[in-house]
Design a protein around this motif. Sequence first.
Motif, short mmCIF file in Angstrom:
data_model
loop_
_atom_site.label_atom_id
_atom_site.label_comp_id
_atom_site.label_asym_id
_atom_site.label_seq_id
_atom_site.Cartn_x
_atom_site.Cartn_y
_atom_site.Cartn_z
N ALA A 62 0.81 -1.21 0.00
CA ALA A 62 0.00 0.00 0.00
C ALA A 62 0.85 1.27 0.00
CB ALA A 62 -0.93 0.00 1.21
N GLY A 63 2.16 1.12 0.07
CA GLY A 63 3.06 2.27 0.02
C GLY A 63 3.30 2.95 1.36
N LEU A 64 2.90 2.30 2.46
CA LEU A 64 3.12 2.89 3.78
C LEU A 64 4.59 2.88 4.15
CD1 LEU A 64 0.12 1.29 5.74
CD2 LEU A 64 0.26 3.56 4.67
N TYR A 65 5.33 1.93 3.62
CA TYR A 65 6.77 1.80 3.87
C TYR A 65 7.31 0.83 2.83
CZ TYR A 65 4.52 -2.04 6.37
OH TYR A 65 3.71 -3.09 6.68
N PRO A 66 8.61 0.85 2.57
CA PRO A 66 9.18 -0.13 1.65
C PRO A 66 9.29 -1.49 2.32
CG PRO A 66 10.91 1.27 2.53
CD PRO A 66 9.60 1.85 3.02
N LEU A 67 9.24 -2.55 1.54
CA LEU A 67 9.37 -3.89 2.10
C LEU A 67 10.73 -4.07 2.78
CD1 LEU A 67 7.77 -6.54 2.30
CD2 LEU A 67 8.87 -7.29 0.18
N SER A 68 11.67 -3.26 2.40
CA SER A 68 13.02 -3.33 2.97
C SER A 68 13.15 -2.55 4.28
CB SER A 68 14.04 -2.78 1.97
OG SER A 68 13.76 -1.41 1.66
N VAL A 69 12.04 -2.18 4.90
CA VAL A 69 12.06 -1.27 6.04
C VAL A 69 12.90 -1.80 7.20
CG1 VAL A 69 9.89 -2.24 6.97
CG2 VAL A 69 10.59 0.09 7.59
N LEU A 70 12.88 -3.10 7.44
CA LEU A 70 13.67 -3.65 8.55
C LEU A 70 15.16 -3.53 8.27
CD1 LEU A 70 11.65 -6.89 9.46
CD2 LEU A 70 11.45 -4.59 10.41
N TYR A 71 15.55 -3.66 7.01
CA TYR A 71 16.95 -3.49 6.62
C TYR A 71 17.34 -2.02 6.67
CZ TYR A 71 21.24 -3.98 3.85
OH TYR A 71 22.55 -3.95 3.43
#
Length: 370
Positions: A62-71
């Motif tokens: 949904a564009g709330l954050y990138p899937l890479s947010v934990l990295y």
Amino acid sequence: MPDAKAAVLLTAFSGLALLIYAIPGPVKFGPISDRGARPAYADNAMWHCVLFPLVFVLGAAAGLYPLSVLYDHFGATVGLLNFGGLAFCALLYAKGLSRLGLRPSGPDAGSSGKGLLFDYYWGTELYPQLGGVDVKRFVNCRISMTYWMLAGVSFAAAHGRLDPGLVLCAASQFVYLVKFFYWEIGYMRSIDIITDRAGFYETWGCLVWVPSIYTLHTRSMRSGSPLGAIFAVGLLGVAFNFEADLQRQRFRETGGAALVWGRKPIAIEAEYHLARHTSLLLVSGWWGVARHAQYLFELTAEICQQAAWSWGLLAGVGTHGALPLFYAAFLTVLLVHRAIRDEEKCSLKYGAAYAKYKAMVPYKIVPYVF
């Protein structure tokens, strides 16, 4: 150092975990403690296992954050977990000693008599609860294991391209943690929970050590070959580890009536000191091959399925030196030491019955070797 984005990330992470934690489920019980407490757990781990990754992926879509947010926010997140974990362990220390207006959640609490530093390290309470939330279960499973579960996905996404090695590693790691959540009640009956108190060793270890060290290989991995063979061996290790845990869990829940490998199981009746309570020791299936065969499969799964991309075969060691090997070395020492501790606990608890089991099954982890 921690920053505002890391604070928002961990607040959302913990908030979602708390919402799912409140989902009702069948009540399952842990073993009776030395002081007569028997913890109860709502068996809702698979709701968490399904809903948490789903929300995580949908939020990224949904564009709330990138899937890479934990990295992307790894350093600041671990920094915040570190400072927060140290303070949280101090709170648990005070709670177990009835300080700061806090009270222990059960009878298994108090000082060890070995001084402040040891009490802070080891903990002062076995089964602490805060606001009706079991601290060990929430920290160890719903925070620590969930972060590890999603780290492979997020770290693979951070590379910005579809890399077969990264994808297979993330997938196999994810499967391993799905198995963990399916078996979560079994984990709540393991030596980590029923023996170790909620102190720095247990709580800070799950909040900081696991996210930092258990993801070390995925942060530095590079593709290699043969990917398919390594992936298959890793999945086989997960399957055998799952089967061993499930054999013992079903054996205990059915009072020894469940079949093991299609046959009526061999069992040893063991009596221990809590009101002459009786327990059954399984001597069939994988538990008739080695007394801790599940650790052998866990090492196989961990090393083959997750670490091989970075250090087991090719580019990881060449690129980063020996550092990525640390996780595999640590896990081996951890599981061997855990098996030794478990042996000591069972020998004290079951006495002659466990001596009989050791005579029938002479190997700790590796058949014919150790």
